[in-house]
Write an enzyme that holds these catalytic residues in place. Structure first.
Site, PDB file in Angstrom:
ATOM      1  N   PRO A 172       0.944  -1.092   0.069  1.00  0.00           N
ATOM      2  CA  PRO A 172       0.070   0.014  -0.059  1.00  0.00           C
ATOM      3  C   PRO A 172       0.995   1.290  -0.055  1.00  0.00           C
ATOM      4  O   PRO A 172       1.909   1.061   0.831  1.00  0.00           O
ATOM      5  CB  PRO A 172      -0.729  -0.068   1.226  1.00  0.00           C
ATOM      6  CG  PRO A 172       0.109  -1.251   2.456  1.00  0.00           C
ATOM      7  CD  PRO A 172       0.811  -1.740   1.337  1.00  0.00           C
ATOM      8  N   GLN A 213      -6.421  -0.771   3.532  1.00  0.00           N
ATOM      9  CA  GLN A 213      -5.756  -0.570   4.681  1.00  0.00           C
ATOM     10  C   GLN A 213      -6.359   0.662   5.473  1.00  0.00           C
ATOM     11  O   GLN A 213      -6.639   1.746   4.862  1.00  0.00           O
ATOM     12  CB  GLN A 213      -4.412  -0.131   4.401  1.00  0.00           C
ATOM     13  CG  GLN A 213      -3.461  -0.348   5.587  1.00  0.00           C
ATOM     14  CD  GLN A 213      -2.191   0.123   5.276  1.00  0.00           C
ATOM     15  OE1 GLN A 213      -1.770   1.158   4.824  1.00  0.00           O
ATOM     16  NE2 GLN A 213      -1.267  -0.816   5.692  1.00  0.00           N
ATOM     17  N   CYS A 216       3.320   3.392   9.556  1.00  0.00           N
ATOM     18  CA  CYS A 216       3.665   4.678   8.789  1.00  0.00           C
ATOM     19  C   CYS A 216       4.371   5.583   9.749  1.00  0.00           C
ATOM     20  O   CYS A 216       3.844   5.987  10.903  1.00  0.00           O
ATOM     21  CB  CYS A 216       2.395   5.391   8.363  1.00  0.00           C
ATOM     22  SG  CYS A 216       2.694   6.878   7.755  1.00  0.00           S
ATOM     23  N   ASN A 230       8.927  -7.203   3.798  1.00  0.00           N
ATOM     24  CA  ASN A 230       8.847  -6.121   2.942  1.00  0.00           C
ATOM     25  C   ASN A 230      10.087  -5.002   3.141  1.00  0.00           C
ATOM     26  O   ASN A 230      10.589  -5.203   4.315  1.00  0.00           O
ATOM     27  CB  ASN A 230       7.873  -5.308   3.433  1.00  0.00           C
ATOM     28  CG  ASN A 230       7.570  -4.115   2.736  1.00  0.00           C
ATOM     29  OD1 ASN A 230       7.267  -2.971   3.605  1.00  0.00           O
ATOM     30  ND2 ASN A 230       7.647  -3.729   1.432  1.00  0.00           N
ATOM     31  N   GLY A 231      10.600  -4.529   2.231  1.00  0.00           N
ATOM     32  CA  GLY A 231      11.640  -3.596   2.308  1.00  0.00           C
ATOM     33  C   GLY A 231      12.929  -3.944   1.411  1.00  0.00           C
ATOM     34  O   GLY A 231      13.342  -5.072   1.352  1.00  0.00           O
ATOM     35  N   ASP A 232      12.985  -2.838   0.374  1.00  0.00           N
ATOM     36  CA  ASP A 232      14.226  -2.840  -0.570  1.00  0.00           C
ATOM     37  C   ASP A 232      13.987  -3.972  -1.564  1.00  0.00           C
ATOM     38  O   ASP A 232      15.061  -4.596  -2.082  1.00  0.00           O
ATOM     39  CB  ASP A 232      15.620  -2.948   0.349  1.00  0.00           C
ATOM     40  CG  ASP A 232      15.452  -1.696   1.225  1.00  0.00           C
ATOM     41  OD1 ASP A 232      14.935  -0.811   1.017  1.00  0.00           O
ATOM     42  OD2 ASP A 232      16.519  -1.919   2.108  1.00  0.00           O
TER      43      ASP A 232
HETATM   44  C1  FMN Z   1       5.126   7.188  -1.351  1.00  0.00           C
HETATM   45  C2  FMN Z   1       4.579   6.191  -0.237  1.00  0.00           C
HETATM   46  C3  FMN Z   1       3.535   5.685   0.391  1.00  0.00           C
HETATM   47  C4  FMN Z   1       3.364   4.711   1.333  1.00  0.00           C
HETATM   48  N1  FMN Z   1       2.046   4.786   1.662  1.00  0.00           N
HETATM   49  C5  FMN Z   1       1.803   3.627   2.832  1.00  0.00           C
HETATM   50  C6  FMN Z   1       0.449   3.480   3.158  1.00  0.00           C
HETATM   51  O1  FMN Z   1      -0.405   4.169   2.843  1.00  0.00           O
HETATM   52  N2  FMN Z   1       0.473   2.518   3.945  1.00  0.00           N
HETATM   53  C7  FMN Z   1       1.614   1.476   4.273  1.00  0.00           C
HETATM   54  O2  FMN Z   1       1.150   0.627   5.276  1.00  0.00           O
HETATM   55  N3  FMN Z   1       2.774   1.794   3.857  1.00  0.00           N
HETATM   56  C8  FMN Z   1       2.893   2.991   3.200  1.00  0.00           C
HETATM   57  N4  FMN Z   1       4.387   3.024   2.737  1.00  0.00           N
HETATM   58  C9  FMN Z   1       5.306   1.927   2.749  1.00  0.00           C
HETATM   59  C10 FMN Z   1       5.441   0.798   1.728  1.00  0.00           C
HETATM   60  O3  FMN Z   1       4.219   0.270   1.923  1.00  0.00           O
HETATM   61  C11 FMN Z   1       6.633  -0.145   2.283  1.00  0.00           C
HETATM   62  O4  FMN Z   1       6.382  -0.577   3.470  1.00  0.00           O
HETATM   63  C12 FMN Z   1       7.760   0.457   2.318  1.00  0.00           C
HETATM   64  O5  FMN Z   1       8.263   1.587   0.871  1.00  0.00           O
HETATM   65  C13 FMN Z   1       9.072  -0.327   2.295  1.00  0.00           C
HETATM   66  O6  FMN Z   1       8.956  -1.144   1.199  1.00  0.00           O
HETATM   67  P1  FMN Z   1       9.953  -0.880  -0.255  1.00  0.00           P
HETATM   68  O7  FMN Z   1      11.211  -0.851   0.197  1.00  0.00           O
HETATM   69  O8  FMN Z   1       9.618  -2.247  -1.169  1.00  0.00           O
HETATM   70  O9  FMN Z   1       9.503   0.459  -0.849  1.00  0.00           O
HETATM   71  C14 FMN Z   1       4.420   4.072   1.658  1.00  0.00           C
HETATM   72  C15 FMN Z   1       5.766   4.137   1.004  1.00  0.00           C
HETATM   73  C16 FMN Z   1       5.895   5.136   0.048  1.00  0.00           C
HETATM   74  C17 FMN Z   1       7.322   5.016  -0.473  1.00  0.00           C
END
Ligand code: FMN
Length: 318
Positions: free
Chosen positions: A16, A70, A101, A199-201
């Protein structure tokens, strides 16, 4: 994989992301192979006060199923009412709760990752939701500074009746700096019986494979690397099923995806809800000539001009 009674075709989740994962974008990711998608986080308070923009953000359609909505909040009572309204209006397959968040806008009110400091409240929120909804409830967390506290939270989440947990391996303080620590998802997976999603990276085929293998989690979730790049799900799912890297023309693909995306935004009446220049910039990330086209996008007056510049870039790259 399964979450509660929901059977998913695969185990690669779209994260999300607020102002990113609108319905057209989610549908594209799903068509390319994402197994599950969620709306961006929606405020429980705003749902109760029937904020129109918030309600529109909750839209989905049958072709997205299974999908999750969510929510975030800080009070079990408000969150139950909000979640019941969501359940009734949108019939999502999952209601996910945001405990991750780190944005001040949420944490100043005790929402999102601020709740990680109040494990009992996390338990109460989830237990009340599970007891009062027929929709499976899941949770998305960040980690705490130490392993034991992080595991305790995860165990409470399972005990409250959540059907799955997603673990982003960064702390609230880290925001998006440093690296996502996958040791946490790995340990949480060892301790829990419900599905755990790492999740992450995760940015490409190899990081997806490496993290799945290392953590032994049930699934992986991808966020930022998918922004402007829904085709990433095709590449990863192809690699997971064949063991081979998909050959494709990245520039032509991005242009085709951008065109498809703006058409779908128009179809759903959502064009005015996004920052078109910012989103167009994402579609040019990692492409040769991307930097100069991003300058042109910034100076563009409308969507047609933006599309023209992206197409021009693609035609000049082989
Ligand atoms: C622009 C942006 C908006 C996000 N909004 C949400 C959100 O609405 N809900 C949530 O649980 N995480 C949110 N996240 C976090 C992501 O879901 C994810 O946990 C985080 O980016 C790490 O994963 P990644 O390294 O694949 O980006 C957001 C991240 C970004 C960059």
């Amino acid at each position: 994989m399964r979450i509660a009674n929901i059977k998913l075709e695969g185990n690669i989740f779209l994260a999300p992301m607020s102002n990113v994962t609108n319905l057209p974008f989610r549908l594209m990711c799903r068509e390319y192979g994402a197994s599950m998608s969620y709306t961006e986080m929606i405020s429980s308070d705003a749902i109760i006060h029937e904020n129109k923009k918030t309600v529109r953000r909750g839209i989905s359609c049958d072709s997205e199923r299974p999908f999750g909505i969510q929510i975030f909040g800080n009070s079990p009572e408000t969150m139950i009412v909000a979640a019941q309204r969501i359940e009734e209006s949108y019939r999502p397959d999952i209601i996910d709760v945001n405990f991750g968040c780190p944005a001040r806008l949420l944490t100043k009110d005790g929402c999102g990752s601020a709740l990680l400091r109040s494990p009992e409240l996390i338990f109460d929120i989830l237990k009340d939701l599970v007891d009062n909804l027929s929709t499976p409830v899941t949770a998305k967390i960040r980690i705490l500074e130490n392993m034991e506290d992080s595991i305790k939270i995860a165990e409470l989440i399972e005990k409250a009746g959540a059907s799955a947990i997603t673990v982003h391996g960064r702390t609230q303080q880290q925001q998006y700096s440093g690296k996502s620590n996958m040791d946490y998802a790995k340990r949480i997976k060892q301790e829990l019986s419900i599905p755990v999603i790492a999740n992450g990276d995760i940015v490409d085929e190899h990081s997806a494979e490496k993290i799945l293998e290392y953590t032994e989690c049930d699934g992986i979730m991808i966020g930022r690397a998918a922004m402007g790049n829904p085709f990433l799900f095709k590449r990863i799912s192809y690699y997971m099923t064949t063991g081979e890297l998909l050959e494709y023309n990245s520039c032509q693909q991005r242009y085709a995806d951008f065109s498809d995306y703006i058409e779908r935004l128009d179809e759903y009446g959502l064009t005015d809800t996004i920052n078109m220049k910012a989103q167009a910039q994402w579609f040019t990330r990692g492409i040769r000539g991307g930097r100069s086209v991003r300058e042109k996008i910034a100076a563009s007056k409308n969507i047609d001009e933006i599309s023209y510049h992206i197409k021009e870039m693609c035609d000049n790259v082989d």
